[in-house]
Design an enzyme around this catalytic site. Structure first.
Site, mmCIF file in Angstrom:
data_model
loop_
_atom_site.group_PDB
_atom_site.id
_atom_site.type_symbol
_atom_site.label_atom_id
_atom_site.label_comp_id
_atom_site.label_asym_id
_atom_site.label_seq_id
_atom_site.Cartn_x
_atom_site.Cartn_y
_atom_site.Cartn_z
ATOM 1 N N GLY A 1 -18.258 17.288 3.778
ATOM 2 C CA GLY A 1 -16.861 17.992 4.395
ATOM 3 C C GLY A 1 -16.055 17.133 5.156
ATOM 4 O O GLY A 1 -17.157 16.805 5.868
ATOM 5 N N GLY A 2 -14.863 16.256 4.727
ATOM 6 C CA GLY A 2 -14.379 15.506 5.633
ATOM 7 C C GLY A 2 -14.851 14.135 5.756
ATOM 8 O O GLY A 2 -14.230 13.311 6.362
ATOM 9 N N GLY B 1 -14.210 11.748 3.226
ATOM 10 C CA GLY B 1 -12.975 11.311 2.481
ATOM 11 C C GLY B 1 -13.192 11.423 1.202
ATOM 12 O O GLY B 1 -12.461 10.030 0.571
ATOM 13 N N THR C 1 -12.636 12.838 -1.030
ATOM 14 C CA THR C 1 -11.163 13.363 -2.178
ATOM 15 C C THR C 1 -10.131 11.485 -2.005
ATOM 16 O O THR C 1 -9.403 11.308 -2.897
ATOM 17 C CB THR C 1 -9.721 14.167 -1.427
ATOM 18 O OG1 THR C 1 -10.578 15.086 -1.920
ATOM 19 C CG2 THR C 1 -9.185 14.988 -2.320
ATOM 20 N N GLU D 1 21.824 -11.239 -10.308
ATOM 21 C CA GLU D 1 21.428 -10.583 -10.395
ATOM 22 C C GLU D 1 20.039 -11.101 -10.161
ATOM 23 O O GLU D 1 18.549 -10.867 -8.814
ATOM 24 C CB GLU D 1 20.875 -10.216 -11.830
ATOM 25 C CG GLU D 1 19.628 -8.874 -11.789
ATOM 26 C CD GLU D 1 19.826 -8.237 -13.830
ATOM 27 O OE1 GLU D 1 20.478 -7.759 -13.711
ATOM 28 O OE2 GLU D 1 19.131 -9.335 -14.323
#
Length: 231
Positions: free
Chosen positions: A207-208, A210, A212, A81
């Site tokens: 918006g856009g 980044g 999120t 292993e």
């Protein structure tokens, strides 16, 4: 290059007769409480050859913890292993964390004491040279030592903290590359520092931009620090 989709965060390699019902089981539980996907083989070792499923589990893990104990080297199962774990480290960059449970790193490196007796007992095995080399290589890695007088609960807490740091670092690097966040680590660290003082943090902007993606990257980096999460 590491496999893209790891099924497990942590793989635990251990000698069942030594630590299955004490240290390793406590470590396993502590890792699960951090919402980690952990592979710990619950079956009793049988025979010399480990199964293909076990080999796959090792390869599908981001990090392997090796619990070196007094009788670890007496098991061909454990030694084979270990060979596969270090092979995954070399081929895929898998993180390997050795844990020396009531044995010293120098005992592993130099095959002293009872470990040497086990290897002598296995001297007819064709793999013995590879096993000796692998034990030395693994013992040279940075890890944790467990003196018999040390409180195990504190030791496990320290090990889990170290594992989380390593996994968070690995996840962060991967997320930056996969989500186009290369060069934005400073922003992630800034948001993380703000969360030390406030329970809720808002990210606003056009918006856009980044937002999120940034929030998801931060979540991936810190979620293991909390007992409960809501995705």
């Amino acid at each position: 290059m590491a496999p893209k989709n790891n099924k497990y965060d942590v793989f635990i390699s251990f000698r069942g007769e030594d630590t299955r019902n004490n240290f390793t089981s406590h470590l396993h539980k502590a890792l699960l409480l951090k919402n980690l996907q952990v592979y710990m083989d619950e079956r009793l070792e049988s025979g010399d050859e480990i199964s293909s499923a076990l080999l796959t589990a090792i390869q599908d893990s981001k990090l392997s913890v090796i619990v070196f104990s007094e009788n670890y080297a007496s098991s061909r199962w454990c030694l084979n292993e270990l060979v596969h774990i270090l092979r995954c480290k070399e081929r895929y960059g898998q993180i390997v964390v050795p844990m020396f449970y009531h044995v010293r790193p120098c005992d592993i490196r130099n095959k002293q004491g009872i470990l040497e007796l086990h290897l002598v007992h296995l001297k007819n095995a064709l793999e013995v040279t590879q096993w000796r080399t692998t034990l030395t290589s693994a013992a040279n890695l940075s890890g944790c030592n467990s003196p018999k007088t040390r409180c195990e609960s504190n030791l496990i807490e320290k090990i889990v903290e170290d594992i989380l740091k390593k996994l968070n670092s690995l996840s962060s690097s991967s997320d930056y590359l996969n989500n186009g966040l290369v060069g934005m680590s400073r922003r992630i660290k800034h948001l993380e520092s703000l969360l030390l003082d406030v329970p809720i943090l808002g990210i606003c902007g056009m918006g856009g931009m980044g937002k999120t993606t940034l929030a998801r990257a931060l979540f991936t980096q810190i979620y293991n620090r909390f007992e409960c999460i809501q995705k």
